[in-house]
Design an enzyme around this catalytic site. Structure first.
Site, PDB file in Angstrom:
ATOM      1  N   GLN A  35      47.873 -27.717  33.748  1.00 39.63           N
ATOM      2  CA  GLN A  35      49.300 -28.047  33.854  1.00 39.63           C
ATOM      3  C   GLN A  35      49.521 -29.071  34.964  1.00 39.63           C
ATOM      4  O   GLN A  35      50.271 -30.040  34.790  1.00 39.63           O
ATOM      5  CB  GLN A  35      50.119 -26.782  34.121  1.00 39.63           C
ATOM      6  CG  GLN A  35      51.604 -27.038  34.190  1.00 39.63           C
ATOM      7  CD  GLN A  35      52.209 -27.380  32.833  1.00 39.63           C
ATOM      8  OE1 GLN A  35      52.027 -26.652  31.871  1.00 39.63           O
ATOM      9  NE2 GLN A  35      52.928 -28.493  32.746  1.00 39.63           N
ATOM     10  N   CYS A  46      56.975 -26.184  34.342  1.00 41.26           N
ATOM     11  CA  CYS A  46      55.875 -26.138  33.365  1.00 41.26           C
ATOM     12  C   CYS A  46      56.299 -25.540  32.031  1.00 41.26           C
ATOM     13  O   CYS A  46      55.630 -25.757  31.029  1.00 41.26           O
ATOM     14  CB  CYS A  46      54.691 -25.373  33.952  1.00 41.26           C
ATOM     15  SG  CYS A  46      54.997 -23.617  34.216  1.00 41.26           S
ATOM     16  N   ARG A  64      42.448 -18.408  28.884  1.00 38.64           N
ATOM     17  CA  ARG A  64      43.657 -17.976  29.605  1.00 38.64           C
ATOM     18  C   ARG A  64      43.504 -16.486  29.844  1.00 38.64           C
ATOM     19  O   ARG A  64      43.407 -15.702  28.904  1.00 38.64           O
ATOM     20  CB  ARG A  64      44.913 -18.279  28.774  1.00 38.64           C
ATOM     21  CG  ARG A  64      46.152 -17.602  29.347  1.00 38.64           C
ATOM     22  CD  ARG A  64      47.439 -18.098  28.745  1.00 38.64           C
ATOM     23  NE  ARG A  64      47.756 -19.416  29.267  1.00 38.64           N
ATOM     24  CZ  ARG A  64      48.961 -19.991  29.171  1.00 38.64           C
ATOM     25  NH1 ARG A  64      49.947 -19.367  28.561  1.00 38.64           N
ATOM     26  NH2 ARG A  64      49.175 -21.193  29.677  1.00 38.64           N
ATOM     27  N   ASP A 113      59.269 -22.608  38.851  1.00 37.61           N
ATOM     28  CA  ASP A 113      58.649 -21.887  37.734  1.00 37.61           C
ATOM     29  C   ASP A 113      59.369 -20.539  37.623  1.00 37.61           C
ATOM     30  O   ASP A 113      60.183 -20.187  38.489  1.00 37.61           O
ATOM     31  CB  ASP A 113      57.150 -21.707  38.036  1.00 37.61           C
ATOM     32  CG  ASP A 113      56.342 -21.152  36.871  1.00 37.61           C
ATOM     33  OD1 ASP A 113      56.865 -21.069  35.746  1.00 37.61           O
ATOM     34  OD2 ASP A 113      55.165 -20.784  37.104  1.00 37.61           O
ATOM     35  N   ARG A 133      50.415 -32.512  28.400  1.00 33.89           N
ATOM     36  CA  ARG A 133      49.319 -31.546  28.325  1.00 33.89           C
ATOM     37  C   ARG A 133      48.295 -32.036  27.295  1.00 33.89           C
ATOM     38  O   ARG A 133      47.083 -31.967  27.509  1.00 33.89           O
ATOM     39  CB  ARG A 133      49.834 -30.151  27.900  1.00 33.89           C
ATOM     40  CG  ARG A 133      50.758 -29.457  28.886  1.00 33.89           C
ATOM     41  CD  ARG A 133      50.025 -29.000  30.132  1.00 33.89           C
ATOM     42  NE  ARG A 133      48.914 -28.094  29.813  1.00 33.89           N
ATOM     43  CZ  ARG A 133      49.041 -26.783  29.590  1.00 33.89           C
ATOM     44  NH1 ARG A 133      50.222 -26.202  29.659  1.00 33.89           N
ATOM     45  NH2 ARG A 133      47.976 -26.025  29.327  1.00 33.89           N
ATOM     46  N   HIS A 140      46.649 -22.838  37.548  1.00 32.66           N
ATOM     47  CA  HIS A 140      46.948 -23.440  36.236  1.00 32.66           C
ATOM     48  C   HIS A 140      46.606 -24.943  36.317  1.00 32.66           C
ATOM     49  O   HIS A 140      47.488 -25.800  36.265  1.00 32.66           O
ATOM     50  CB  HIS A 140      48.432 -23.213  35.906  1.00 32.66           C
ATOM     51  CG  HIS A 140      48.779 -23.395  34.459  1.00 32.66           C
ATOM     52  ND1 HIS A 140      47.843 -23.719  33.492  1.00 32.66           N
ATOM     53  CD2 HIS A 140      49.971 -23.320  33.803  1.00 32.66           C
ATOM     54  CE1 HIS A 140      48.448 -23.814  32.317  1.00 32.66           C
ATOM     55  NE2 HIS A 140      49.733 -23.578  32.478  1.00 32.66           N
TER      56      HIS A 140
HETATM   57  N1  NVA Z   1      53.580 -18.888  36.274  1.00 33.16           N
HETATM   58  C1  NVA Z   1      53.726 -18.726  34.841  1.00 33.16           C
HETATM   59  C2  NVA Z   1      53.315 -19.966  34.117  1.00 33.16           C
HETATM   60  C3  NVA Z   1      53.447 -19.905  32.620  1.00 33.16           C
HETATM   61  C4  NVA Z   1      52.940 -21.131  31.940  1.00 33.16           C
HETATM   62  C5  NVA Z   1      52.895 -17.524  34.396  1.00 33.16           C
HETATM   63  O1  NVA Z   1      51.774 -17.378  34.877  1.00 33.16           O
HETATM   64  O2  NVA Z   1      53.373 -16.755  33.567  1.00 33.16           O
HETATM   65  N1   CP Z   2      53.171 -24.289  30.492  1.00 33.86           N
HETATM   66  C1   CP Z   2      52.385 -23.515  29.736  1.00 33.86           C
HETATM   67  O1   CP Z   2      51.212 -23.291  30.021  1.00 33.86           O
HETATM   68  O2   CP Z   2      52.982 -23.029  28.615  1.00 33.86           O
HETATM   69  P1   CP Z   2      52.439 -21.913  27.616  1.00 33.86           P
HETATM   70  O3   CP Z   2      52.485 -20.605  28.345  1.00 33.86           O
HETATM   71  O4   CP Z   2      53.376 -21.965  26.449  1.00 33.86           O
HETATM   72  O5   CP Z   2      51.033 -22.256  27.215  1.00 33.86           O
END
Ligand code: NVA
Ligand code: CP
Length: 310
Positions: free
Chosen positions: A140, A266, A110, A226, A294, A137
């Site tokens: 997800q 998500c 990540r 989101d 997930r 992502h």
């Molecule tokens: N769009 C959000 C998703 C978090 C799981 C982010 O990137 O923070």
């Molecule tokens: N939806 C998702 O990826 O959640 P986290 O940021 O908690 O991993």
């Protein structure tokens, strides 16, 4: 590192990395793995393997689902973050990839720019999975489509309405629409539109833009949104709060959608910002199934990357 025969090296860095046929295999496999899990039947197909998880951003679901999932497959998972490793002290991504991939069987990352994970993968001896970047992502969306199929059957030909920021989730939905032959209707505030090159839209017939968010929800089979401010964009928070205030999913929007429309997010969510409480906590919402899935979808993914088809 395990030395038994392996399928050719593959990564899952973007949703479009897998063919329609492979994605259908993964959904079927996730279903079987989930059923076994519910029956408490062990599925230790990755005994003695090691997953390395690298986090440069916060996470609850992604860490938990990968770590628990890999243990449930019989292996062990190691957590690294930027703060406590040399990754945060300027060691080149390419060097890190060489070293980490000699000591493990599979890597999940990540991070910020997609370019970072692409460079890592180009120097890795083992499969690399995108656990979220600024642009995508994919894990997800794998879980979300698996969830849609569980509740409503095939997603082919259906309409998914995306309300809010054209972020990593939105880009990945757009890639998925092309891969699995459905339509994504996007409504964003001015200035936050989809960047076609990110979503790979040059020739897509699966994408509609509708300026009015209410209009965008009309007859949709799935309404999804989101956070207004994704991780890494916190400095823009105030400006975004103002820009997105008309792009909150509410009961009126769900009413104009198809009568059996689902709502997805998500998570983590901000009730009262991108979605009202009555929608996210209401009967059409499947957010907890999305989160649980997930686990099952990623177990199918890791099994596939390491062992091929079973
Ligand atoms: N769009 C959000 C998703 C978090 C799981 C982010 O990137 O923070
Ligand atoms: N939806 C998702 O990826 O959640 P986290 O940021 O908690 O991993």
């Amino acid at each position: 590192m395990t030395t038994t025969s392996k399928p050719p090296l593959r990564h899952f860095l973007q949703f479009k990395d897998f063919s329609r046929e492979e994605l259908h295999y993964l959904f079927a496999r996730a279903r079987l793995i989930k059923e076994k899990f519910k029956r408490y039947e062990p599925h230790h197909v990755l005994f003695d393997r090691t997953l390395v998880m690298i986090f440069e951003k916060a996470s609850t679901r992604t860490r938990l689902s990968f770590e628990a999932g890999f243990q449930q497959l019989g292996g062990s998972a190691i957590y690294l973050n930027t703060r406590d490793s040399q990754l945060g002290r300027g060691e080149p991504v390419e060097d890190s990839a060489q070293v980490i991939s000699r000591m493990s069987d599979i890597v999940m990352i990540r991070t910020f720019e997609q370019n970072i994970i692409e460079r890592f993968a180009a120097n890795s001896r083992v499969p690399v999975i995108n656990g979220l970047t600024n642009e995508y992502h994919p894990c997800q969306i794998l879980a979300d489509i698996f969830t849609f199929i569980e509740h409503r059957g095939s997603i082919e030909g259906k309409t998914v309405t995306w309300i809010g920021d054209a972020n990593n989730m939105c880009n990945t939905w757009l890639q998925a629409a092309k891969a699995l032959n459905f339509t994504v209707r996007v409504s964003t505030p001015p200035g936050y539109e989809v960047k076609p090159e990110c979503a790979d839209l040059r020739d897509s017939a699966h994408f509609e833009v509708v300026a009015d968010p209410m209009e965008a929800c009309k007859n949709a089979n799935l309404v999804t949104t989101d956070v207004w401010t994704s991780m890494g964009y916190e400095a823009e928070n105030e400006e975004r709060m103002r820009a997105f205030s008309g792009w909150r999913v509410d009961a009126e929007m769900m009413k104009i959608a198809a009568p059996d429309a689902l709502f997805m997010h998500c998570l983590p969510a901000h009730r009262g910002e991108e979605v009202t409480s009555d929608v996210i906590d209401g009967a059409q919402s499947v957010v907890w199934d999305e989160a649980e899935n997930r686990l099952h979808a990623q177990k199918a993914l890791m099994e596939y990357l390491l062992l091929g088809r079973q």
